[in-house]
Design an enzyme around this catalytic site. Structure first.
Site, PDB file in Angstrom:
ATOM      1  N   HIS A   4      51.089  36.497  27.709  1.00 40.16           N
ATOM      2  CA  HIS A   4      51.978  37.478  28.339  1.00 40.16           C
ATOM      3  C   HIS A   4      52.528  36.891  29.644  1.00 40.16           C
ATOM      4  CE1 HIS A   4      53.295  41.674  29.124  1.00 40.16           C
ATOM      5  NE2 HIS A   4      52.975  41.438  30.386  1.00 40.16           N
ATOM      6  N   ASP A  33      54.865  37.520  32.861  1.00 42.46           N
ATOM      7  CA  ASP A  33      55.485  38.571  33.660  1.00 42.46           C
ATOM      8  C   ASP A  33      56.613  38.011  34.519  1.00 42.46           C
ATOM      9  OD1 ASP A  33      53.943  41.019  33.076  1.00 42.46           O
ATOM     10  OD2 ASP A  33      52.243  39.835  33.819  1.00 42.46           O
ATOM     11  N   MET A  58      60.524  42.323  34.137  1.00 36.74           N
ATOM     12  CA  MET A  58      60.579  43.393  35.139  1.00 36.74           C
ATOM     13  C   MET A  58      61.707  43.030  36.087  1.00 36.74           C
ATOM     14  SD  MET A  58      56.495  43.779  35.500  1.00 36.74           S
ATOM     15  CE  MET A  58      56.297  42.174  34.728  1.00 36.74           C
ATOM     16  N   MET A  71      53.453  51.183  30.055  1.00 37.29           N
ATOM     17  CA  MET A  71      52.792  50.642  31.254  1.00 37.29           C
ATOM     18  C   MET A  71      51.693  51.595  31.710  1.00 37.29           C
ATOM     19  SD  MET A  71      54.102  47.695  32.072  1.00 37.29           S
ATOM     20  CE  MET A  71      53.165  47.528  33.607  1.00 37.29           C
ATOM     21  N   GLY A 110      45.266  40.952  32.408  1.00 37.22           N
ATOM     22  CA  GLY A 110      45.505  39.857  33.345  1.00 37.22           C
ATOM     23  C   GLY A 110      44.246  39.517  34.106  1.00 37.22           C
ATOM     24  N   SER A 111      43.941  40.320  35.133  1.00 34.23           N
ATOM     25  CA  SER A 111      42.800  39.983  35.978  1.00 34.23           C
ATOM     26  C   SER A 111      41.493  40.015  35.189  1.00 34.23           C
ATOM     27  CB  SER A 111      42.746  40.895  37.201  1.00 34.23           C
ATOM     28  OG  SER A 111      42.917  42.233  36.827  1.00 34.23           O
ATOM     29  N   ASP A 160      49.753  47.796  29.131  1.00 31.18           N
ATOM     30  CA  ASP A 160      49.748  46.727  30.143  1.00 31.18           C
ATOM     31  C   ASP A 160      49.456  47.338  31.506  1.00 31.18           C
ATOM     32  OD1 ASP A 160      50.234  44.519  31.741  1.00 31.18           O
ATOM     33  OD2 ASP A 160      52.392  44.432  31.327  1.00 31.18           O
ATOM     34  N   GLY A 161      48.371  46.842  32.132  1.00 26.17           N
ATOM     35  CA  GLY A 161      48.031  47.277  33.487  1.00 26.17           C
ATOM     36  C   GLY A 161      46.637  47.870  33.551  1.00 26.17           C
ATOM     37  N   GLY A 162      45.728  47.168  34.229  1.00 29.88           N
ATOM     38  CA  GLY A 162      44.378  47.695  34.412  1.00 29.88           C
ATOM     39  C   GLY A 162      43.546  47.721  33.145  1.00 29.88           C
ATOM     40  N   SER A 166      47.698  38.116  30.384  1.00 30.53           N
ATOM     41  CA  SER A 166      48.783  37.868  31.341  1.00 30.53           C
ATOM     42  C   SER A 166      48.375  36.747  32.275  1.00 30.53           C
ATOM     43  CB  SER A 166      49.051  39.133  32.158  1.00 30.53           C
ATOM     44  OG  SER A 166      49.781  38.782  33.321  1.00 30.53           O
ATOM     45  N   HIS A 225      57.607  39.638  29.469  1.00 23.69           N
ATOM     46  CA  HIS A 225      57.794  41.001  29.987  1.00 23.69           C
ATOM     47  C   HIS A 225      58.750  40.933  31.176  1.00 23.69           C
ATOM     48  CE1 HIS A 225      55.650  44.652  32.093  1.00 23.69           C
ATOM     49  NE2 HIS A 225      56.901  44.921  31.772  1.00 23.69           N
ATOM     50  N   MET A 268      59.453  38.681  37.159  1.00 25.96           N
ATOM     51  CA  MET A 268      59.772  39.668  38.203  1.00 25.96           C
ATOM     52  C   MET A 268      60.858  39.120  39.118  1.00 25.96           C
ATOM     53  SD  MET A 268      55.976  40.915  39.255  1.00 25.96           S
ATOM     54  CE  MET A 268      54.733  41.290  38.027  1.00 25.96           C
ATOM     55  N   GLY A 289      54.508  45.407  38.778  1.00 28.70           N
ATOM     56  CA  GLY A 289      54.753  44.630  39.994  1.00 28.70           C
ATOM     57  C   GLY A 289      53.608  43.707  40.368  1.00 28.70           C
ATOM     58  N   PHE A 290      52.382  44.140  40.103  1.00 29.39           N
ATOM     59  CA  PHE A 290      51.235  43.348  40.547  1.00 29.39           C
ATOM     60  C   PHE A 290      50.094  43.433  39.541  1.00 29.39           C
ATOM     61  CE2 PHE A 290      53.627  44.777  44.187  1.00 29.39           C
ATOM     62  CZ  PHE A 290      53.847  43.589  44.868  1.00 29.39           C
ATOM     63  N   GLY A 291      49.328  42.358  39.473  1.00 33.97           N
ATOM     64  CA  GLY A 291      48.099  42.378  38.689  1.00 33.97           C
ATOM     65  C   GLY A 291      46.989  43.030  39.494  1.00 33.97           C
ATOM     66  N   GLY A 292      45.898  43.321  38.839  1.00 35.51           N
ATOM     67  CA  GLY A 292      44.701  43.804  39.534  1.00 35.51           C
ATOM     68  C   GLY A 292      44.746  45.249  39.994  1.00 35.51           C
TER      69      GLY A 292
HETATM   70  C1  DX5 Z   1      51.987  44.238  36.069  1.00 37.99           C
HETATM   71  C2  DX5 Z   1      52.170  43.265  34.944  1.00 37.99           C
HETATM   72  C3  DX5 Z   1      50.933  43.072  34.168  1.00 37.99           C
HETATM   73  C4  DX5 Z   1      49.800  42.491  34.970  1.00 37.99           C
HETATM   74  C5  DX5 Z   1      48.532  42.957  34.364  1.00 37.99           C
HETATM   75  O1  DX5 Z   1      53.206  44.566  36.604  1.00 37.99           O
HETATM   76  O2  DX5 Z   1      53.188  43.704  34.050  1.00 37.99           O
HETATM   77  O3  DX5 Z   1      51.176  42.293  32.997  1.00 37.99           O
HETATM   78  O4  DX5 Z   1      49.775  41.102  34.985  1.00 37.99           O
HETATM   79  O5  DX5 Z   1      47.481  42.575  35.184  1.00 37.99           O
HETATM   80  P1  DX5 Z   1      46.146  43.391  35.194  1.00 37.99           P
HETATM   81  O6  DX5 Z   1      45.570  43.288  33.809  1.00 37.99           O
HETATM   82  O7  DX5 Z   1      45.326  42.719  36.223  1.00 37.99           O
HETATM   83  O8  DX5 Z   1      46.476  44.813  35.535  1.00 37.99           O
HETATM   84 ZN    ZN Z   2      53.255  42.665  32.080  1.00 32.91          ZN
END
Ligand code: DX5
Ligand code: ZN
Length: 220
Positions: free
Chosen positions: A31, A33, A66, A135, A195-196, A173-175, A8, A64, A35, A140-143
């Site tokens: 990927h 995102d 959102m 999910m 992502g992160s 997706d996520g963490g 991502s 993706h 939003m 909503g947010f990375g990390g």
């Molecule tokens: C969160 C996004 C993810 C996000 C993942 O809402 O849909 O795609 O970028 O980031 P990490 O891997 O840091 O959780």
């Molecule tokens: Zn995503």
């Protein structure tokens, strides 16, 4: 299809996305995102940005959404060059019609579930979907921290996909990181968004390779 890694760019440098995407050459997808500040409390890209990204890389784009009202907005992302478009079932008015529309416009159709959305009510929709996204954080947010409570749903989704013919990819997706990817792969996921984990690594492409190796080992 085996294991796929789809970094991502949410945590990449938005001022230099062309270069950032060039740092993950061995990824299977990018990927993206999207939003809208309504479905989630954050704002990112629109179709124009997706179009520019599509021009800047040979990697296919895994978009993706959102956003509210994906029924209305999703087709523009296929038009913009997305190879796969994921909408959230919580936001879609007519998920079957929407999945068919995405497919007939020429992209892979995918549906996402927030952590609190169960998969069982959607078992009969699986043949309409090229991918299901479970999910593993609130979108909503990375990390954010990976939610282990989603693992039984990944297992259940894998089971339902098996019963429906096994064609639907199962994305998480996520963490997702070297610490959590094995649990996801063991539970049955085969497409991994990170992502992160990728974009905080000194060498993002080496991290893609490490994630892939860890998932492949865990999937057996
Ligand atoms: C969160 C996004 C993810 C996000 C993942 O809402 O849909 O795609 O970028 O980031 P990490 O891997 O840091 O959780
Ligand atoms: Zn995503």
């Amino acid at each position: 299809m085996g294991i796929q890694i789809t970094p991502s760019i949410l945590n990449a440098d938005f001022a230099d996305l062309g270069r950032e995407v060039a740092r993950i050459g061995s990824a299977d997808w990018v990927h993206v995102d999207v939003m809208d500040n309504h479905f989630v409390p954050n704002l990112t890209f629109g179709p124009t940005m997706v179009e520019a990204l599509a021009r800047s890389t040979d990697l296919p784009l895994d978009v993706h959404l959102m956003i509210d009202d994906p029924d209305r907005h999703a087709p523009a992302y296929v038009e913009a060059g997305a190879g796969s478009v994921t909408f959230h079932v919580e936001a879609a008015a007519a998920p079957v019609r929407l999945a068919r529309e995405i497919r007939s416009a020429g992209a892979r159709a995918s549906m996402a579930l927030r952590p609190a959305t169960p998969v069982d009510p959607y078992a009969d929709l699986l043949p309409e979907l090229d991918m299901l996204l479970v999910m593993t954080v609130e979108p909503g947010f990375g990390g954010q921290r990976f939610l282990d409570l989603c693992l039984p749903k990944i297992r259940r989704a894998r089971d339902l996909i098996g019963r429906s013919g096994g064609q639907t990819w199962l994305q998480v997706d996520g963490g997702v990181s070297l610490e959590t990817i094995e649990r996801c792969a063991e539970a049955g996921a085969d497409v991994f968004v990170a992502g992160s984990a990728v974009y905080t690594a000194d060498d993002p492409d080496a991290m893609v390779a490490s994630l892939r190796a860890a998932a492949e080992a865990a999937a057996g």
